[in-house]
Design a protein around this motif. Structure first.
Motif, PDB file in Angstrom:
ATOM      1  N   PRO A   1    -117.950 -49.034 -65.954  1.00 22.81           N
ATOM      2  CA  PRO A   1    -118.837 -47.609 -65.999  1.00 22.81           C
ATOM      3  C   PRO A   1    -119.735 -47.115 -65.822  1.00 22.81           C
ATOM      4  N   GLN A   2    -120.700 -48.492 -65.163  1.00 21.62           N
ATOM      5  CA  GLN A   2    -122.515 -48.346 -64.463  1.00 21.62           C
ATOM      6  C   GLN A   2    -121.938 -48.053 -63.393  1.00 21.62           C
ATOM      7  N   GLU A   3    -120.638 -48.171 -62.272  1.00 21.85           N
ATOM      8  CA  GLU A   3    -120.526 -48.413 -60.815  1.00 21.85           C
ATOM      9  C   GLU A   3    -120.395 -47.059 -60.457  1.00 21.85           C
ATOM     10  N   GLU A   4    -121.070 -47.135 -58.980  1.00 26.48           N
ATOM     11  CA  GLU A   4    -121.154 -46.468 -58.366  1.00 26.48           C
ATOM     12  C   GLU A   4    -119.799 -46.189 -57.474  1.00 26.48           C
ATOM     13  N   PHE A   5    -119.070 -44.494 -57.282  1.00 23.26           N
ATOM     14  CA  PHE A   5    -117.979 -44.676 -56.429  1.00 23.26           C
ATOM     15  C   PHE A   5    -117.009 -43.856 -55.921  1.00 23.26           C
ATOM     16  N   VAL A   6    -116.679 -43.855 -54.646  1.00 26.96           N
ATOM     17  CA  VAL A   6    -116.045 -42.956 -54.180  1.00 26.96           C
ATOM     18  C   VAL A   6    -114.846 -42.570 -53.522  1.00 26.96           C
ATOM     19  N   ILE A   7    -113.831 -42.072 -54.115  1.00 26.70           N
ATOM     20  CA  ILE A   7    -112.417 -41.990 -53.332  1.00 26.70           C
ATOM     21  C   ILE A   7    -111.942 -41.331 -52.360  1.00 26.70           C
ATOM     22  N   LEU A   8    -111.281 -42.103 -51.640  1.00 30.05           N
ATOM     23  CA  LEU A   8    -111.387 -41.774 -50.253  1.00 30.05           C
ATOM     24  C   LEU A   8    -110.061 -41.866 -50.009  1.00 30.05           C
ATOM     25  N   GLY A   9    -109.208 -40.866 -49.119  1.00 36.45           N
ATOM     26  CA  GLY A   9    -108.104 -40.852 -48.424  1.00 36.45           C
ATOM     27  C   GLY A   9    -106.283 -40.159 -48.499  1.00 36.45           C
ATOM     28  N   ASP A  10    -106.111 -39.679 -47.887  1.00 36.68           N
ATOM     29  CA  ASP A  10    -104.912 -38.691 -47.570  1.00 36.68           C
ATOM     30  C   ASP A  10    -103.629 -38.853 -48.744  1.00 36.68           C
ATOM     31  N   TYR A  11    -104.021 -38.304 -50.195  1.00 35.96           N
ATOM     32  CA  TYR A  11    -103.218 -38.512 -51.019  1.00 35.96           C
ATOM     33  C   TYR A  11    -101.951 -37.980 -51.247  1.00 35.96           C
ATOM     34  N   ASN A  12    -102.290 -36.955 -50.490  1.00 30.96           N
ATOM     35  CA  ASN A  12    -100.317 -36.488 -50.491  1.00 30.96           C
ATOM     36  C   ASN A  12     -99.839 -35.406 -51.814  1.00 30.96           C
ATOM     37  N   SER A  13    -101.344 -35.048 -51.888  1.00 32.16           N
ATOM     38  CA  SER A  13    -101.053 -34.350 -53.485  1.00 32.16           C
ATOM     39  C   SER A  13    -101.796 -32.858 -53.406  1.00 32.16           C
ATOM     40  N   ASP A  14    -101.455 -31.803 -53.871  1.00 30.59           N
ATOM     41  CA  ASP A  14    -102.157 -30.684 -53.985  1.00 30.59           C
ATOM     42  C   ASP A  14    -102.170 -29.969 -54.695  1.00 30.59           C
ATOM     43  N   PRO A  15    -103.172 -30.010 -55.480  1.00 32.71           N
ATOM     44  CA  PRO A  15    -103.033 -29.465 -56.878  1.00 32.71           C
ATOM     45  C   PRO A  15    -102.022 -28.320 -57.535  1.00 32.71           C
ATOM     46  N   ALA A  16    -101.898 -27.690 -56.794  1.00 33.86           N
ATOM     47  CA  ALA A  16    -100.999 -26.471 -57.473  1.00 33.86           C
ATOM     48  C   ALA A  16     -99.619 -26.059 -56.404  1.00 33.86           C
TER      49      ALA A  16
ATOM     50  N   ASN B   1     -96.894 -20.994 -46.877  1.00 34.64           N
ATOM     51  CA  ASN B   1     -98.333 -20.612 -47.170  1.00 34.64           C
ATOM     52  C   ASN B   1     -98.390 -18.954 -48.147  1.00 34.64           C
ATOM     53  N   ASP B   2     -97.518 -18.693 -47.850  1.00 33.88           N
ATOM     54  CA  ASP B   2     -97.553 -16.543 -48.358  1.00 33.88           C
ATOM     55  C   ASP B   2     -97.291 -17.301 -49.549  1.00 33.88           C
ATOM     56  N   SER B   3     -96.334 -18.221 -50.250  1.00 31.90           N
ATOM     57  CA  SER B   3     -96.258 -17.837 -51.578  1.00 31.90           C
ATOM     58  C   SER B   3     -97.574 -18.790 -52.399  1.00 31.90           C
ATOM     59  N   HIS B   4     -98.154 -20.102 -52.113  1.00 29.83           N
ATOM     60  CA  HIS B   4     -98.912 -20.865 -52.069  1.00 29.83           C
ATOM     61  C   HIS B   4     -99.509 -19.995 -53.557  1.00 29.83           C
ATOM     62  N   ARG B   5     -99.902 -20.535 -54.605  1.00 28.45           N
ATOM     63  CA  ARG B   5    -101.314 -20.148 -55.106  1.00 28.45           C
ATOM     64  C   ARG B   5    -102.489 -20.980 -55.133  1.00 28.45           C
ATOM     65  N   SER B   6    -103.207 -22.506 -54.200  1.00 27.36           N
ATOM     66  CA  SER B   6    -104.542 -22.300 -54.027  1.00 27.36           C
ATOM     67  C   SER B   6    -104.997 -21.990 -53.343  1.00 27.36           C
ATOM     68  N   ASP B   7    -106.475 -21.892 -53.116  1.00 26.20           N
ATOM     69  CA  ASP B   7    -107.461 -21.100 -52.266  1.00 26.20           C
ATOM     70  C   ASP B   7    -106.887 -21.957 -51.076  1.00 26.20           C
ATOM     71  N   PRO B   8    -106.609 -21.269 -49.890  1.00 23.35           N
ATOM     72  CA  PRO B   8    -106.507 -21.701 -48.701  1.00 23.35           C
ATOM     73  C   PRO B   8    -107.566 -22.260 -48.335  1.00 23.35           C
ATOM     74  N   ARG B   9    -108.240 -21.705 -48.457  1.00 23.26           N
ATOM     75  CA  ARG B   9    -109.869 -22.906 -48.156  1.00 23.26           C
ATOM     76  C   ARG B   9    -110.076 -24.221 -47.874  1.00 23.26           C
ATOM     77  N   PHE B  10    -109.425 -24.675 -49.175  1.00 17.82           N
ATOM     78  CA  PHE B  10    -109.547 -25.799 -49.611  1.00 17.82           C
ATOM     79  C   PHE B  10    -108.105 -26.573 -48.977  1.00 17.82           C
ATOM     80  N   ASP B  11    -107.595 -26.266 -48.229  1.00 17.35           N
ATOM     81  CA  ASP B  11    -106.756 -27.063 -47.303  1.00 17.35           C
ATOM     82  C   ASP B  11    -107.073 -28.212 -46.263  1.00 17.35           C
ATOM     83  N   THR B  12    -106.378 -29.136 -46.461  1.00 20.54           N
ATOM     84  CA  THR B  12    -106.504 -29.922 -45.538  1.00 20.54           C
ATOM     85  C   THR B  12    -105.539 -30.593 -43.962  1.00 20.54           C
ATOM     86  N   ALA B  13    -104.074 -29.943 -44.406  1.00 23.25           N
ATOM     87  CA  ALA B  13    -103.371 -30.101 -43.457  1.00 23.25           C
ATOM     88  C   ALA B  13    -103.052 -29.317 -43.061  1.00 23.25           C
ATOM     89  N   ASP B  14    -101.819 -29.020 -42.183  1.00 22.15           N
ATOM     90  CA  ASP B  14    -101.294 -28.654 -41.130  1.00 22.15           C
ATOM     91  C   ASP B  14     -99.560 -28.910 -41.059  1.00 22.15           C
TER      92      ASP B  14
END
Length: 405
Positions: free
Chosen positions: A277-292, A330-343
């Protein structure tokens, strides 16, 4: 490791053992800013599409120093100048020659006037993609080919990973999870009915690998949690890729959870448990998953975005918002497009998605975050573009952190 060991010699020895090694004896460039007891560190992830269709082709392309796509990828990295960078989709070679060539012939050479970048430390290790399982994993009645490898791939190491760093990598503390079995995960989504009991018991969870790579930044150790879960598409009715993607993401969620939730996790050296629990971390990578949007199992990436130890800085870009006007899915997406990372392909699916992540611990101070996706006509927009992409269909994602020095 003695500084008398050559860069190539060090990488040969390290690749076999899965170690991070210094690029050379020269001094590393200083981090972005140091002062007030903290060091500002730019951490980034980039699926750079440095994969090739045949084994050895990437090495051949790197050796020329003139490959247009690799030069454009290097320019993106130079313009963003991260201190710690995970590259997804870099074909693995046991000698580590790809890392050498990428640094010497591309990153350390100015691309189109951009300032060269130097990474004295690097880490790579074997991955599951293209490694024959000897089993009929796709249940087509034959054994062999990309679909029957532990992770989809035409040859061992295709779509591998590389971590580059200006800060020392604590090689003796690295943990890898290439061989962790999917069946070891309690209450997993493993489709046993599709595979059958005998095969299901042998399946590996990670389609590439999961790495915990500690990086020493000043007086602080930051654990880089790197992965590249399988795409949830290309599925049959059993949804085996959706399920695996979800559980590959869940591995890190359980790894960051104390007690019983992480006790099932065993690394490749036989060490059990998750990150303290006391360790610092950062998660990195292409996780192939969008929130919505897209094809993910419902709630897959939310396992990390809403985790009690994880901060979502929601990196954004103007270019991603502009690209959403491509229409189609894209027209039916629910996520805010500003946060997209892949085309991705827009018709019939899946459209542009947020799939690449830099997720720091809540205990780390965040300064800023961004996705490198300039609007059309802005400097750097020629490096993203539209299909056929000059670099990759993914964009570099970065977060600036203040770390105790």
């Amino acid at each position: 490791m003695s500084p008398r060991i050559s860069r190539r010699g060090a990488l040969v020895a390290a690749a076999a053992a899965g170690l991070g090694v210094p690029a050379a004896a020269e001094a590393a460039p200083q981090p972005a800013r140091r002062g007030g007891g903290t060091t500002r560190v730019r951490v980034a992830t980039y699926n750079a599409s440095l994969n090739r269709a045949t084994e050895g082709q990437l090495l051949a392309d790197l050796a020329t120093g003139e490959d247009p796509q690799i030069r454009a990828v290097a320019q993106v990295i130079q313009l963003n100048n991260p201190d710690v960078l995970l590259l997804n989709e870099v074909d693995f070679d046991e000698d580590g020659r790809a890392i050498d060539l990428l640094r010497e012939k591309y990153l350390e050479v100015s691309q189109n006037g951009a300032t060269p970048v130097h990474y004295p430390y690097a880490y790579t290790a074997p991955v599951n993609t293209g490694v024959p399982s000897g089993l009929d994993l796709n249940r087509d009645g034959t054994v062999g080919g990309p679909d029957d490898a532990w992770g989809f791939g035409a040859f061992p190491g295709q779509y591998g990973m590389v971590l580059l760093s200006r800060h020392p990598i604590l090689t003796g503390q690295i943990r890898t999870f290439q061989n962790l079995r999917w069946a070891a995960m309690p209450s997993s989504l493993l489709p046993v009915e599709f595979y059958g009991e005998e095969i299901a018991e042998q399946l590996r969870l990670s389609s590439k690998s999961h790495w915990d790579v500690p990086v020493r930044i000043g007086s602080t150790t930051v654990h880089v949690l790197a992965a590249h879960p399988t795409p949830p598409s290309f599925d049959g009715p059993e949804k085996r890729n959706q399920r695996r993607n979800n559980d590959e993401i869940r591995l890190w969620a359980d790894y960051l959870s104390p007690g019983r939730r992480s006790r099932w996790i065993t690394d490749d050296a036989g060490v059990v448990g998750g990150l303290a629990p006391q360790e610092e971390f950062v998660i990195l990578g292409d996780y192939n998953s969008d929130p919505a949007d897209g094809d993910s199992w419902p709630g897959a990436i939310d396992q990390l975005l809403t985790h009690a130890r994880v901060r979502d800085t929601r990196p954004s870009s103007e270019g991603a918002e502009e690209a959403a006007a491509q229409g189609g899915a894209n027209d039916s997406h629910r996520s805010d497009p500003r946060f997209d990372t892949a085309d991705f392909g827009d018709s019939p699916s899946p459209g542009n998605l947020r799939v690449d992540y830099v997720l720091p611990a809540k205990t780390l101070q965040v300064v800023s975050s961004a996705v490198f996706w300039p609007r059309s006509g802005r400097p750097g927009s020629e490096l993203t573009g539209t299909y056929p992409f000059p670099t990759s269909d993914h964009r570099l994602v970065r977060v600036d952190l203040e770390v105790r020095s």
